[in-house]
Write a protein that holds these residues in place. Structure first.
Motif, short mmCIF file in Angstrom:
data_model
loop_
_atom_site.label_atom_id
_atom_site.label_comp_id
_atom_site.label_asym_id
_atom_site.label_seq_id
_atom_site.Cartn_x
_atom_site.Cartn_y
_atom_site.Cartn_z
N CYS A 61 -53.04 -20.53 14.60
CA CYS A 61 -52.51 -20.13 13.30
C CYS A 61 -51.14 -20.73 13.12
O CYS A 61 -50.50 -21.16 14.07
N ALA A 62 -50.68 -20.72 11.89
CA ALA A 62 -49.28 -21.09 11.66
C ALA A 62 -48.41 -20.04 12.33
O ALA A 62 -48.90 -18.98 12.73
N HIS A 63 -47.13 -20.33 12.45
CA HIS A 63 -46.30 -19.45 13.25
C HIS A 63 -46.33 -17.99 12.80
O HIS A 63 -46.41 -17.09 13.62
N ALA A 64 -46.30 -17.74 11.51
CA ALA A 64 -46.16 -16.36 11.05
C ALA A 64 -47.49 -15.62 10.98
O ALA A 64 -47.67 -14.71 10.20
N GLY A 65 -48.44 -16.00 11.81
CA GLY A 65 -49.70 -15.26 11.86
C GLY A 65 -50.73 -15.85 10.93
O GLY A 65 -50.47 -16.71 10.10
N CYS A 66 -51.96 -15.38 11.09
CA CYS A 66 -53.06 -15.91 10.29
C CYS A 66 -53.19 -15.20 8.96
O CYS A 66 -54.09 -15.51 8.19
N LEU A 67 -52.31 -14.25 8.71
CA LEU A 67 -52.46 -13.45 7.52
C LEU A 67 -52.48 -14.29 6.26
O LEU A 67 -53.25 -14.06 5.33
N MET A 68 -51.61 -15.32 6.27
CA MET A 68 -51.50 -16.19 5.10
C MET A 68 -52.83 -16.91 4.84
O MET A 68 -53.29 -16.98 3.70
#
Lengths: 847, 847
Positions: free
Chosen positions: B521-528
């Protein structure tokens, strides 16, 4: 096809009125009309008229006896006055005797107007009491039947197919289990109560116009209310016909519950036996018991206690294994599903009973009181103080429960410390004493508070002034349930989830009320102590509350009464035989509702399901209790209480919701018991993450942390450090903490967090899997049994066919007459085809 | 009091049959009897008889047109043949024309026998098609009404108290929202369908005896089926009267759902705006965007990728905050309760509709087919193969779904790797391209599979040979639901819970299919990414499936048809006006049931509730879609489909259970999204356990582990190690692992277990708290609205009063006559008091 008997009551009940004592049969003086209901009242001059006054030699003596009995029964009468409004009115309007008579006459006139028939009887054997006997003629019954949408049988549809044959075979095999009840008794006509008299009953009673009101006992079920039939099914059909659907449903429910307890008890015993069988193969307890391990534990109390050897905990560790083994996890899941199955089974049984009792079309209990009391409408602001009082009182009472439990804990801690301080040094004896007395105190407190809480709940509900009797009952039940539940389960919850967890660690203990250290558990967890507590609570409660309160006290009262009246048993029997049925029933206690019976069972259900993970024998204890309970309740209802008014009910009401709630809570509670109270998860984690060889060897060592004795807080180190015979530098304690030589000594270690994560993961998985399985089982089992739904369907088709035939016949007739206007004229009564089953009984057919 | 109109149909519908085209009114040729139902069949010699053949100049042309339309409608007819038995029979018995006519005649005789009236019409505008028009006379309707236990109005009870006044005021204020429907239209008589013809309908249709069967359209609701009324309430009462209760309930449900989405959408937007407003105060994203931190990250792929600076992830981190902030947790709880409130609100609305539509006494849908098909009884062993096939096929199809999702993942990985390998090096463009194409592929696959799965579910259900139509429908719905649900949610579940978790760690990556590293995932989590996927799926599905399939294709077909027949619009209009109603309706498509409409909404409900924690704008999107959907469905039902047979229904059946199940699953899914997909818990844990100053400063550093570049597996280290311009010894990666210099390098660290325990604890607490709150809300809100239950109660009292009066009058009369035997003779029709409301309509009163 419709065979309506003119006086079916006679056919039904004549067989029990023996010709030897015809006057005792529950009939009017003409011997024809049956007494369906009795109202009693006080006569002003009790001695003025006496019929059969020459029956006994000693007149005064009988009068004396009756007076004492009468006082007793009047005192008992006070109980049904539950309604605060009425109670208030009671005090305001203490009518003059003449006024009472006037009111009675007015009421009697009203009764006569509705078509009921009355007979007054003031010349009774019981001085001072007048009886008003009420008879409901057939046409009144019919009218009420139409109101209540009772169903009538039309045609018997029987298709003896294979399934039916199998059922017959099973019935034959289980024949000895069935009570001997004549299946050919006519079951077509229902015994009705009169709603209009019920409605005004307690109003009139409260005004003192009448002193009591009851229908009469007429049959005793020798096949039911006896302990010797504990292995038989109950004659639910007869119970229902005798007591009404509400009581019938209670006994049916109790029967289903008891029946369902049998497999649970069997599996529970097997789980327990598995624990017994594997106790010698259990590596952790073997390691504890092995003296070669020689582990020195930190002292269990400040100053007085000294270091001890782990091997002394061998007995407890072995005993713990009985209840703390992998089979327990299986048993928890089993019991969660069992609870769901039980609910489903009951739903189906209820549906079947609804069908058999022809309640399928019957709606909710009509709330007729509403229209009466709606006149005194209370707004939200009027009610707010009452609601606030309720919430505050409830919270306060629950806090009282907590305080008492905490008090018992303090008692245990302080007594233990005091005993340690004394010279008496037999540790195991001290422990047993403290545990025993504490458990007994707990039990006594629970039993006393139970009675107190029942009174408080009643008072609080009265404050709220609920609109209807049903609402009153529901609120009362809910409050009583919460209080009693908190009362029964607080000590258990404390043991399961808090004891031994708020201890702190050596060198940094948690102290309460000055200098008392919180209790620790024995080495192998608190499961053992939880188990003992559950055992004592269940057995104690059941033994004391049921057997002492329900059997002992009535017997004692009877004994006292007999001694007082100086009658020997023969004289009393003679007196008994000389009385009319309605006079006999007047002596009995009033029926106070089913709530106490249900409540007792619900608390037991809680014990069986909530903490089943820690005590697999609970279902067995419950089963044994219930087998007695059924017959005990039966005896009580038939012999010792006045016959209750038959009340119609489709289901067991709020109790079902409470059961459902309990079985939901049980899932999460069991998940927590398994993961947090037992050592199941730490063992698994050790085996699969930390063990070097994949076995349990070394588990005990792994669960014990190190403590450097030089880190004791000043004044807490043991007085006798050389107690074990050698100098101790490092002692061990049960916790996952860093050793003294780590960079962060005594901090929670990584192992702690791993185990915690595993415990929580288990809770999540267990809860969701069990909930999913429960929902699946719920979905899999249809709520309506297949044969019943088929039967209903067949009946519908039959009805449609009959109806179509009638229609066709009529159309043909109309065509022949060429007269379209006579469509409105009905078919004559002679050729009228039977009414379809689902239509209400027409009054035109009744008379 | 009972005012029964002789021909209420005329009163009801006459206002719409304009006198200009009286022949178009749906009446028999006498202009009196109404056409209630139409059966069509093939005539052998279509050209033999032609009425009004001189209407158009070009005879051949019209014939040509009709033939093409006819073929189309016959093709559409194939759809209702869902039953496999019938389909099989269909092939066996392809009757000869004479045989068909014989069967028709037999059937018509039977119909006449039941009292219905027929009119044949073979001289129609549509060559080759014969119409059999059916009229149900009043007495037949009455008889059926009694069968179905329809209720009749007796007396209007109105107590305009304060509540009523407030309601009137609210009604006045919201007047513009209400459709303009004349409230004085007579609503007393129900439009009935004829169960006996429904029963045999598809049998006869399948045999080819008749080609189609339908009732007629007669009213168009200008106030409903138009987009310009999107802000208005729907005229549910009229919809129900026109389409029957089943369709009425669907639109009522859709209305309630859309209405309930309004608050959810508002709160969702507020939560989103909160995220937007606080994005600049968010310390973690500030730290990422701060170039002074200068953190070097490990490469994202083997060989081709090189080290990168964390500051380049600044944009993603800031965007993530929009959906990953504390308000999201609140919103999840809000939506869980919203779902419960929605269910409760619907239950109450349904109850109210049941009361208004007089369905309170109506039981389950009668399953009359059962008796017909029960002759071909199938045992369990007969059914086993079908069940096994079902299970195996379902599992296989779900595995196919998984495989396709995995295929898309592989596509993404390999394309990314290939693009990285190429010289083209604009990273962000590469990412956007890959993400976009992958999402589109996913969407296309979902839409295609949806159609495939619908066919498979139908086939599997047919294999099982369910006993009744209702059972067929329920099983079909259940299967379709599972397949479509798996199809729609597998990619989302993968993104939420698996992506970025099965990656391995630098130096020990997890490889699939040879040498592809799993996605990170991108750094800030997969939430995006989850959010983007949800957005595309929701918008794409709704846009393509609704607007393209439901609007576009019919329009396109119409256009093609018009071009083919070479008619200009004026000619067509002329033709249209010349047709009878039953001829017009013959052209329309058949009604295929409500399942597709419900299914669409249920999947949408799943999107709205299941992953609401990651996408707070979902309710808004759903709301916008539904506002269009209502009018779209309305248009379709009124204009483009034949009028469905009015079907009675008390509730929305299996859909309610599916909704309930979804809202239960939503709780646990949201708990997992918050605790595992978002960074909410790690942030909390950092703040309260590890932060030195109690703030979030240092959080980013805390979440990154250290990696020594010398530990790369041979051949996986970056080709361009100096990409950033300096030599890298230690790079960072997002995980909680021990640093290279620890005693156990790269092992999961204590922080990992602490965070995991906290995440799991959050799941346990969240799930149980929300479930408790849901149950509490469920318990708090009564299922039956207070005013309805009061109204029902009042009606009951009224009924009792009326009945008592009648009873009294009769008793008095009986007493006067001194004639007990005439009790059986009923009261004459003239002085007969009104029947109480809850009793079925007596046929004697009807004629």
């Amino acid at each position: 096809m419709v065979q309506l008997e003119k006086h079916p009551m006679k056919n039904l009940y004549a067989e029990d009125g023996s010709p030897v004592y015809p006057r005792q049969g529950p009939y009017f003086s003409d011997g024809q009309r049956r007494v369906d209901y009795v109202l009693t009242y006080q006569i002003q001059k009790p001695n003025s008229i006496r019929r059969q006054s020459s029956r006994f030699g000693d007149n005064n003596f009988i009068r004396r006896l009756w007076r004492s009995l009468n006082i007793r029964s009047r005192r008992a009468e006070a109980q049904p006055k539950e309604d605060p409004e009425i109670a208030a009115q009671d005090q305001r309007t203490d009518y003059h005797e003449d006024d009472k008579r006037f009111r009675r006459e007015e009421f009697e006139e009203n009764i006569l107007e509705t078509g009921l028939e009355l007979e007054m009887d003031e010349r009774t054997n019981i001085p001072g009491i007048g009886f008003m006997k009420v008879h409901a003629p057939w046409n009144v019954l019919c009218r009420e039947a139409e109101f209540m949408k009772l169903k009538m049988p039309t045609k018997k549809v029987l298709h003896p197919n294979l399934v039916e044959k199998i059922r017959l075979f099973i019935h034959k095999v289980t024949a000895p289990l069935h009570p001997k009840v004549d299946p050919n008794r006519p079951q077509t006509v229902k015994f009705l109560s009169h709603p209009f008299s019920r409605e005004k009953q307690h109003l009139l009673l409260a005004n003192g116009v009448y002193t009591s009101a009851y229908p009469l006992h007429d049959l005793l079920y020798e096949q039911w209310a006896s302990y010797s039939f504990f292995y038989k099914y109950q004659p639910i059909g007869l119970i229902r016909k005798y007591f009404g659907e509400k009581v019938g449903l209670y006994f049916a429910w109790l029967g289903v519950y008891t029946q369902m307890l049998i497999p649970a008890a069997i599996v529970g015993v097997i789980v327990f036996l598995y624990g017994c069988a594997t106790v010698d193969d259990n590596i952790p307890s073997m390691e504890i018991c092995d003296p070669r391990h020689n582990i020195t534990m930190c002292p269990l109390c400040d100053r007085a206690c000294s270091y001890w050897k782990l091997v002394t905990a061998c007995g407890t560790a072995r005993a713990s294994h009985l209840f703390d083994n992998p089979a327990t996890v299986f048993f928890s899941i089993f019991m969660a599903l069992w609870a769901v199955l039980f609910m489903e089974h009951w739903k189906r049984r209820q549906m079947r009973l609804n069908y058999i009792w022809d309640l399928t079309g019957f709606g909710e209990e009509e709330e007729r009181e509403e229209s009466e009391k709606a006149k005194v409408k209370l707004t939200c602001t009027d009610r707010l103080p009452a609601y606030l009082t309720t919430v505050v009182t409830m919270v306060f009472m629950i806090l009282v429960t907590f305080a008492i439990v905490f008090g018992v804990i303090l008692y245990r801690i302080s007594i233990k410390a005091a005993l340690h301080m004394s010279t008496y040094s037999d540790q195991s004896n001290i422990r047993a004493t403290v545990k025993g007395t504490a458990a007994v105190i707990n039990l006594v407190v629970i039993i006393i508070l139970d009675e107190v809480y029942a009174a408080i709940a009643r008072w609080l509900t009265a404050l709220e002034v609920p609109k209807t009797d049903k609402s009153f009952e529901d609120r009362l039940i809910f409050k009583t349930f919460i209080l009693k539940f908190a009362n029964a389960f607080t000590p258990i919850v404390y043991l399961a989830f808090f004891r031994g967890r708020l201890v702190g660690r050596p060198g940094n203990y948690l102290y309460v009320v000055g200098s008392y250290r919180m209790e620790e558990c024995a080495h192998a967890g608190c499961l053992m102590e939880l188990c003992i507590q559950l055992c004592i609570t269940m057995l104690g409660k059941q033994l004391i509350q049921n057997n002492l309160f329900e059997i002992g006290i009535p017997k004692l009262k009877k004994l006292l009464r007999r001694r007082k009246s100086d009658l020997d048993s023969k004289q009393e029997e003679e007196l008994n035989r000389s009385l009319y049925r309605h006079e006999k029933d007047h002596i009995l206690g009033p029926f106070v509702g089913l709530s106490p019976e249900y409540m007792e069972m619900i608390i037991q259900f809680g014990m069986v399901t909530l903490f089943v993970a820690s005590f697999p024998l609970a279902p067995l204890f419950a089963l044994l209790n219930n087998i007695i309970e059924i017959r005990l309740d039966a005896k009580k209802f038939v012999m010792e209480l006045r016959r209750p008014i038959a009340a119609k009910a489709k289901d067991i009401g709020i109790w079902y919701n409470l059961l459902r709630g309990l079985s939901k809570v049980a899932v999460i509670v069991n998940a927590f018991v398994i993961s947090f109270t037992s050592d199941f998860i730490p063992r698994l984690v050790y085996q699969y993450m930390f063990s070097v060889d994949g076995t349990m060897h070394g588990f005990v060592d792994h669960t014990l942390s190190y403590f450097n004795v030089s880190d004791f807080q000043p004044g807490t180190d043991p007085l006798q450090p050389m107690h074990l015979g050698y100098r101790v530098d490092i002692c061990r304690y049960k916790d996952y903490r860093e050793p003294p030589w780590a960079s962060t000594p005594y901090e929670l270690s990584k192992e702690f967090w791993v185990v915690l994560a595993a415990r929580l993961a288990f809770v999540v998985v267990f809860q969701n899997v069990v909930m999913l399985m429960s929902d699946f089982v719920d979905w899999l089992i249809p709520d309506i049994p297949k044969d019943i739904s088929l039967q209903i369907h067949k009946e519908k088709i039959l009805m449609v066919e009959l109806f179509m035939k009638e229609e066709q016949g009529k159309r043909l007739a109309a065509r022949e007459n060429h007269n379209q206007d006579n469509c409105n004229s009905p078919s004559s009564a002679n050729q009228s085809p039977p009414r379809p089953r689902s239509r209400p009984v027409s009054h035109a057919n009744c008379c």
